[in-house]
Design a protein around this motif. Structure first.
Motif, PDB file in Angstrom:
ATOM      1  N   SER A   4       0.837  -1.199   0.000  1.00 30.82           N
ATOM      2  CA  SER A   4       0.000   0.000   0.000  1.00 30.82           C
ATOM      3  C   SER A   4       0.867   1.242   0.000  1.00 30.82           C
ATOM      4  CB  SER A   4      -0.937   0.011   1.211  1.00 30.82           C
ATOM      5  OG  SER A   4      -0.209   0.154   2.411  1.00 30.82           O
ATOM      6  N   VAL A   5       0.315   2.307  -0.579  1.00 28.83           N
ATOM      7  CA  VAL A   5       0.928   3.640  -0.539  1.00 28.83           C
ATOM      8  C   VAL A   5      -0.202   4.646  -0.378  1.00 28.83           C
ATOM      9  CG1 VAL A   5       2.954   3.079  -1.949  1.00 28.83           C
ATOM     10  CG2 VAL A   5       0.840   3.835  -3.059  1.00 28.83           C
ATOM     11  N   PRO A   6       0.090   5.832   0.145  1.00 28.96           N
ATOM     12  CA  PRO A   6      -0.946   6.878   0.159  1.00 28.96           C
ATOM     13  C   PRO A   6      -1.384   7.202  -1.268  1.00 28.96           C
ATOM     14  CG  PRO A   6       0.884   7.456   1.592  1.00 28.96           C
ATOM     15  CD  PRO A   6       1.332   6.261   0.808  1.00 28.96           C
ATOM     16  N   ALA A   7      -2.688   7.277  -1.497  1.00 28.38           N
ATOM     17  CA  ALA A   7      -3.187   7.526  -2.846  1.00 28.38           C
ATOM     18  C   ALA A   7      -2.719   8.862  -3.391  1.00 28.38           C
ATOM     19  CB  ALA A   7      -4.711   7.449  -2.859  1.00 28.38           C
ATOM     20  N   ASP A   8      -2.504   9.853  -2.508  1.00 28.58           N
ATOM     21  CA  ASP A   8      -2.045  11.158  -2.971  1.00 28.58           C
ATOM     22  C   ASP A   8      -0.528  11.261  -3.006  1.00 28.58           C
ATOM     23  OD1 ASP A   8      -1.551  11.141  -0.287  1.00 28.58           O
ATOM     24  OD2 ASP A   8      -2.619  13.006   0.167  1.00 28.58           O
ATOM     25  N   HIS A   9       0.157  10.175  -2.686  1.00 26.32           N
ATOM     26  CA  HIS A   9       1.626  10.153  -2.731  1.00 26.32           C
ATOM     27  C   HIS A   9       2.078   8.767  -3.207  1.00 26.32           C
ATOM     28  CE1 HIS A   9       5.660  11.347  -2.039  1.00 26.32           C
ATOM     29  NE2 HIS A   9       5.836  10.712  -0.889  1.00 26.32           N
ATOM     30  N   PRO A  10       1.706   8.391  -4.435  1.00 21.81           N
ATOM     31  CA  PRO A  10       1.941   7.020  -4.890  1.00 21.81           C
ATOM     32  C   PRO A  10       3.406   6.647  -5.054  1.00 21.81           C
ATOM     33  CG  PRO A  10       1.149   8.388  -6.698  1.00 21.81           C
ATOM     34  CD  PRO A  10       1.005   9.202  -5.451  1.00 21.81           C
ATOM     35  N   ASP A  11       4.286   7.633  -5.149  1.00 20.38           N
ATOM     36  CA  ASP A  11       5.714   7.326  -5.297  1.00 20.38           C
ATOM     37  C   ASP A  11       6.414   7.216  -3.947  1.00 20.38           C
ATOM     38  OD1 ASP A  11       5.385   9.982  -4.698  1.00 20.38           O
ATOM     39  OD2 ASP A  11       6.895  10.711  -6.118  1.00 20.38           O
ATOM     40  N   GLY A  12       5.661   7.194  -2.853  1.00 16.56           N
ATOM     41  CA  GLY A  12       6.258   7.037  -1.530  1.00 16.56           C
ATOM     42  C   GLY A  12       6.691   5.606  -1.255  1.00 16.56           C
ATOM     43  N   VAL A  13       7.227   5.373  -0.067  1.00 15.49           N
ATOM     44  CA  VAL A  13       7.674   4.039   0.325  1.00 15.49           C
ATOM     45  C   VAL A  13       6.471   3.098   0.389  1.00 15.49           C
ATOM     46  CG1 VAL A  13       8.772   2.665   2.135  1.00 15.49           C
ATOM     47  CG2 VAL A  13       9.616   4.965   1.620  1.00 15.49           C
ATOM     48  N   ARG A  14       6.608   1.936  -0.213  1.00 17.20           N
ATOM     49  CA  ARG A  14       5.533   0.954  -0.230  1.00 17.20           C
ATOM     50  C   ARG A  14       5.570   0.110   1.044  1.00 17.20           C
ATOM     51  NH1 ARG A  14       5.927  -1.044  -6.628  1.00 17.20           N
ATOM     52  NH2 ARG A  14       5.720   1.089  -7.464  1.00 17.20           N
ATOM     53  N   THR A  15       4.419  -0.044   1.669  1.00 18.73           N
ATOM     54  CA  THR A  15       4.309  -0.901   2.839  1.00 18.73           C
ATOM     55  C   THR A  15       3.913  -2.296   2.371  1.00 18.73           C
ATOM     56  OG1 THR A  15       3.645   0.942   4.251  1.00 18.73           O
ATOM     57  CG2 THR A  15       3.148  -1.276   5.035  1.00 18.73           C
ATOM     58  N   ALA A  16       4.773  -3.281   2.642  1.00 17.87           N
ATOM     59  CA  ALA A  16       4.573  -4.639   2.142  1.00 17.87           C
ATOM     60  C   ALA A  16       3.926  -5.514   3.209  1.00 17.87           C
ATOM     61  CB  ALA A  16       5.902  -5.241   1.706  1.00 17.87           C
ATOM     62  N   SER A  17       2.886  -6.245   2.802  1.00 16.43           N
ATOM     63  CA  SER A  17       2.077  -7.019   3.742  1.00 16.43           C
ATOM     64  C   SER A  17       2.627  -8.414   4.029  1.00 16.43           C
ATOM     65  CB  SER A  17       0.667  -7.170   3.176  1.00 16.43           C
ATOM     66  OG  SER A  17       0.693  -7.974   1.995  1.00 16.43           O
ATOM     67  N   GLY A  18       3.460  -8.943   3.145  1.00 15.73           N
ATOM     68  CA  GLY A  18       3.906 -10.329   3.260  1.00 15.73           C
ATOM     69  C   GLY A  18       3.013 -11.309   2.520  1.00 15.73           C
ATOM     70  N   LEU A  19       1.828 -10.862   2.047  1.00 16.83           N
ATOM     71  CA  LEU A  19       0.885 -11.719   1.329  1.00 16.83           C
ATOM     72  C   LEU A  19       1.152 -11.625  -0.173  1.00 16.83           C
ATOM     73  CD1 LEU A  19      -1.786 -13.439   1.343  1.00 16.83           C
ATOM     74  CD2 LEU A  19      -2.966 -11.245   0.969  1.00 16.83           C
ATOM     75  N   GLN A  20       1.391 -12.758  -0.813  1.00 19.45           N
ATOM     76  CA  GLN A  20       1.662 -12.785  -2.243  1.00 19.45           C
ATOM     77  C   GLN A  20       0.393 -13.136  -3.019  1.00 19.45           C
ATOM     78  OE1 GLN A  20       5.016 -15.491  -2.767  1.00 19.45           O
ATOM     79  NE2 GLN A  20       6.395 -13.746  -2.818  1.00 19.45           N
ATOM     80  N   CYS A  21       0.123 -12.392  -4.086  1.00 20.77           N
ATOM     81  CA  CYS A  21      -1.057 -12.610  -4.934  1.00 20.77           C
ATOM     82  C   CYS A  21      -0.661 -12.416  -6.392  1.00 20.77           C
ATOM     83  CB  CYS A  21      -2.174 -11.626  -4.600  1.00 20.77           C
ATOM     84  SG  CYS A  21      -2.722 -11.654  -2.881  1.00 20.77           S
ATOM     85  N   LEU A  22      -1.295 -13.182  -7.274  1.00 21.43           N
ATOM     86  CA  LEU A  22      -1.141 -12.954  -8.702  1.00 21.43           C
ATOM     87  C   LEU A  22      -2.149 -11.917  -9.183  1.00 21.43           C
ATOM     88  CD1 LEU A  22      -0.645 -16.639  -9.924  1.00 21.43           C
ATOM     89  CD2 LEU A  22       1.096 -14.901  -9.483  1.00 21.43           C
ATOM     90  N   ARG A  23      -3.342 -11.962  -8.622  1.00 21.30           N
ATOM     91  CA  ARG A  23      -4.362 -10.937  -8.851  1.00 21.30           C
ATOM     92  C   ARG A  23      -4.964 -10.561  -7.510  1.00 21.30           C
ATOM     93  NH1 ARG A  23      -5.193  -7.536 -13.248  1.00 21.30           N
ATOM     94  NH2 ARG A  23      -4.060  -8.519 -14.949  1.00 21.30           N
ATOM     95  N   PHE A  24      -5.399  -9.300  -7.409  1.00 21.35           N
ATOM     96  CA  PHE A  24      -5.890  -8.811  -6.121  1.00 21.35           C
ATOM     97  C   PHE A  24      -6.893  -7.693  -6.362  1.00 21.35           C
ATOM     98  CE2 PHE A  24      -5.662  -5.601  -2.770  1.00 21.35           C
ATOM     99  CZ  PHE A  24      -5.960  -6.371  -1.649  1.00 21.35           C
ATOM    100  N   HIS A  25      -7.888  -7.621  -5.485  1.00 21.68           N
ATOM    101  CA  HIS A  25      -8.778  -6.472  -5.441  1.00 21.68           C
ATOM    102  C   HIS A  25      -9.386  -6.411  -4.050  1.00 21.68           C
ATOM    103  CE1 HIS A  25     -12.286  -3.843  -6.529  1.00 21.68           C
ATOM    104  NE2 HIS A  25     -11.279  -3.220  -7.123  1.00 21.68           N
ATOM    105  N   ALA A  26      -9.872  -5.225  -3.672  1.00 21.68           N
ATOM    106  CA  ALA A  26     -10.440  -5.045  -2.342  1.00 21.68           C
ATOM    107  C   ALA A  26     -11.435  -3.899  -2.357  1.00 21.68           C
ATOM    108  CB  ALA A  26      -9.343  -4.770  -1.316  1.00 21.68           C
ATOM    109  N   ALA A  27     -12.381  -3.960  -1.422  1.00 18.65           N
ATOM    110  CA  ALA A  27     -13.339  -2.872  -1.191  1.00 18.65           C
ATOM    111  C   ALA A  27     -13.993  -3.097   0.159  1.00 18.65           C
ATOM    112  CB  ALA A  27     -14.401  -2.833  -2.294  1.00 18.65           C
ATOM    113  N   ALA A  28     -14.218  -2.009   0.891  1.00 17.99           N
ATOM    114  CA  ALA A  28     -14.993  -2.019   2.137  1.00 17.99           C
ATOM    115  C   ALA A  28     -14.532  -3.093   3.116  1.00 17.99           C
ATOM    116  CB  ALA A  28     -16.474  -2.203   1.812  1.00 17.99           C
TER     117      ALA A  28
END
Length: 350
Positions: free
Chosen positions: A86-110
């Protein structure tokens, strides 16, 4: 008659020496190959110089305290390759926070996520769809029949959908088959194959052996849109979960993505004269008037775009690390702009 002579000691010693030299040489070659493979692996696991910065941390799928977030699959080389970050949506070039979860495809909501994963086997890989809670903990998983290609969660977080290739690995030709499923996270009722839904084409019931469905996008927890292919044509269909129906709305629509206000569909459209291996352009369809608008992106798009807001599309294109994310206005104006390097399968949260 000449009697056979016993072997000479000198020639036997020579043969033994040659054999020993050969064994040692092969051993050196094998060791060298292992060293080279290990060196390549180590290089792969190091961060690419000049690439995005990635650090381990907590990734949340609920309303983030830090503001709106962009969550996606990290494609940068290194120890966090393929992880959800994840990164802040208004600062997409910032440091990425890595979850440790690997996915080939991903989506999320709510607060709900869907992760399509590979399970590496000794003889072959298998795949599964994993439904996640807001902290990326597994709630339930389902085996899938092929290579993951599309994933979506409904705006409420109640429904999750995924598409896999059962045969083939590209949408460019016609020699492929997909399987699309939807699961209700409230009771875990699984619609394993949307091809079993009744099709209404041009106002009439339609049946054919070659019906193929992919690329779900949700309007709400009862209505969705998807692509239906049959007889060499593709159609935008509106799906009704309760009635188990798919109704055709418009031709030449693939991988639809519904706008946040529910009025428009972004999609990839096959255009005349394009390369057979790269046939698509990114379009937007007004659902009220069925008017099509071509976006300013002139390259071929083989992705299911997402809406970052009511007026902007985000999609993947090939890049140095496999894929980059780009953005373009949905109204046909402006220009395409690179949003993120080494990223794919985005979701905007918050």
């Amino acid at each position: 008659m000449t009697e056979p002579q016993p072997p000479r000691r000198g020639s036997q010693a020579t043969r033994v020496t040659i054999l020993l030299v050969a064994v040692l040489a092969l051993g050196s070659i094998g060791a060298g190959a292992v060293f080279v493979a290990a060196d390549r692996s180590a290089r792969r696991d190091q961060a690419q110089p000049g690439g995005p910065s990635v650090a381990p941390g907590a990734v949340r799928l609920d309303a983030p305290a830090a503001g709106r977030q962009l969550v996606f699959r990290n494609m940068a080389w290194g120890p966090h390759h393929d992880e959800v970050v994840s990164v802040p949506a208004d600062h997409p070039d910032g440091v990425r926070t890595a979850s440790g979860l690997q996915c080939l495809r991903f989506h999320a909501a709510a607060g709900t996520g869907v992760c399509l994963q590979a399970e590496r086997g000794a003889l072959q890989d298998t795949y599964r769809a994993v439904v996640l809670d807001d902290r990326l903990h597994e709630l339930r998983h389902f085996p899938v029949a092929g290579i993951p290609t599309r994933a979506r969660v409904s705006p409420s977080g109640r429904l999750a959908a995924w598409t896999v290739f059962v045969s083939g690995d590209s949408y460019a030709g016609t020699d492929f088959s997909t399987r699309t499923s939807i699961v209700d996270t409230r009771d875990w009722n699984l619609q394993d194959n949307l091809e079993t839904f009744a099709v209404i084409k041009d106002g009439h019931p339609y049946q054919a052996h070659d019906v193929n469905i992919w690329g779900v996008t949700f309007a709400d927890d009862g209505t969705f849109y998807a692509t239906l292919a049959t007889a060499g044509q593709t159609y935008l269909v509106r799906g009704d979960l309760a009635a188990r129906t798919l109704t055709t709305l418009h031709q030449n629509v693939e991988c639809p993505s519904l706008s946040p206000d529910g009025t428009r569909i972004a999609y990839k459209k096959r255009v005349a004269g394009a390369d057979a291996d790269a046939p698509w352009r990114l379009y937007v369809l007004d659902l009220a008037t069925m008017t099509e608008t071509a976006t300013a992106e002139q390259r071929s798009i083989d992705d299911q775009a997402v809406w970052s807001d009511r007026s902007t599309l985000v999609y993947a294109l090939p890049g140095d690390f496999g894929a980059d994310l780009w953005t373009v206005p949905a109204d046909g104006g402006g220009t395409a702009t690179r949003l993120l390097d080494a990223a794919v399968a985005p979701a905007f949260l918050g």
